[in-house]
Write a protein that holds these residues in place. Structure first.
Motif: not given
Ligand code: UD1
Length: 386
Positions: A23-25, A182-183, A365-368
């Protein structure tokens, strides 16, 4: 930069989730698809592998995931039954929606099952978190990873070692894109919403006084069959955790598999202590808050190894191997296996201030998810690129 509309006549992307760690991915991927130019039409398919409120609904709320467009409702079962049932129920969905592609994440049974269905129908499949290898084929997840990566078309990786693993298995570099994690997109997006440990303990009727210990507190999760399915192993692990709790109070978020085995093997007494808080499986925002404030995390989870590295919190991984080696080489993770003396001494080392500091790995980095959306557009809808 791409503009305009998703090409007319091209179906949506089916985004598959099955179990808690998916789910978090998927949450950041759906957000990136909605924000991309053009927006990428997505349908969320939930196989129903996890279904409890604790394991499922709460996480959907925390992650602001939309309700699934399609729920296959497979539930629990043996690996064969679960995998087969997902395949049987996913096939008509593919037939109905004629998707332009299917996205699968992670390594659970649903990941492999949906990949097999789609590739055999000639639908392009992208695997997010590809190429991770524990080289331990006793792990069901390792089988799921190896097989998914052999047949999926696009392989999005979280760390550079993944491409080396894939090359060893004969996977051509053209199929691989190093996009990051993405996690960690989810972690960075949600940190601001994290619940405080005091609120989390209060919500489950545990005594928040446990948080007042001068050493801080530790967080524990255990659910791998190799750790929790054998009475002796589980008793050893709970025994050493109990010992550690005399120095560092522990908050134990108990997976349903572990809970039922503790009862079946008559091990409840090992957790009965004012210095151990036993909680049900926690929501995502509760776990973020608990991990963020912890002195150390003791776990056999894959995701927690990465999250603790991103948070800079020392992690002891109660496994013989890890498929996420960058958490060891660059992060805060230490493998301690099931060896109680190693667990004990490494926990002591952290309490003595010798825990790993680590650094955040490349592209965590939060942008995957944005990189995935950009690549997917260029791959599946190339005519839109200017
Ligand atoms: C699955 C994944 C694992 C992931 C883990 C996270 C596979 C092979 N394994 O393992 O990679 O790390 O999820 O939790 O896909 N149960 C409930 N409620 C639920 C779900 C399960 O009570 O919502 C119980 C059932 O009794 C079930 C047991 O937990 O038999 C195990 O669930 P299952 O989905 O088979 O595997 P996990 O151990 O959760």
């Amino acid at each position: 930069m791409s503009h305009g509309q998703w090409p007319a006549g091209l179906g949506p992307i089916l985004c598959v989730v099955g179990a808690r760690p998916n789910f978090m991915k998927m949450a950041p991927i759906l957000r990136a698809f909605a924000q991309s130019q053009p927006a990428i039409p997505a349908l969320l398919v939930h196989t129903g592998q996890h279904y409890d409120r604790d394991m499922n609904d709460k996480l959907f709320e925390d992650l602001q995931l939309p309700q699934p467009d399609i729920n296959l409702g497979v539930g629990s079962g043996s690996h064969a039954v679960q995998t087969a049932e997902v395949m049987r129920r996913f096939e008509p969905v593919v037939d109905e929606y004629h998707p332009a592609g299917v996205i699968v994440v992670g390594d659970v049974n649903s990941t492999l099952a949906c990949t097999l269905v789609a590739v055999k129908k000639g639908i392009p499949v992208a695997h997010v978190e590809a190429g991770l290898r524990s080289y331990d084929r006793a792990m069901p997840e390792e089988i799921n990873r190896v097989l998914t990566d052999q047949v999926a078309d696009r392989l999005y990786t979280t760390e550079r070692s993944a491409a080396e693993n894939l090359a060893r298995e004969g996977v051509h570099a053209e199929r691989i894109r190093f996009v990051g994690n993405v996690m960690i997109d989810s972690l960075r997006f949600n940190l601001r919403f994290a619940r405080t440990p005091a609120d989390t303990l209060a919500a489950s009727d545990s005594d928040p006084a446990l948080l007042a210990d001068p050493n801080g507190y530790g967080v524990v999760t255990l659910h791998r069959p190799s750790n929790v399915d054998h009475a002796e192993t589980l008793a050893d692990l709970l025994g050493v955790l109990r010992e550690i709790s005399s120095r560092l109070p522990l908050i134990f978020a108990l997976h349903p598999r572990t809970r039922s085995n503790i009862e079946r093997f008559g091990l409840n007494h090992l957790l009965e202590s004012p210095r151990i808080a036993v909680l049900p499986p926690q929501g995502y925002l509760e776990m973020l808050g608990l991990m963020g404030g912890a002195r150390m995390v003791l776990t056999d989870s894959g995701g927690l190894q990465e999250e603790t590295t991103a948070l800079g919190v020392p992690c002891l991984t109660l496994r013989e191997n890890t498929e996420r080696p960058i958490t060891i080489s660059e992060g805060t993770n230490t493998l301690v296996g099931r060896d109680v003396s190693a667990i004990r001494s490494q926990a002591e080392a952290i309490l003595a201030g010798q825990g790993k500091q680590g650094r955040v790995p490349e592209l965590w980095d939060g942008a995957a998810a944005e990189r995935i959306a950009t690549d997917l557009l260029a791959w599946l809808a190339p005519t839109r690129t200017e």
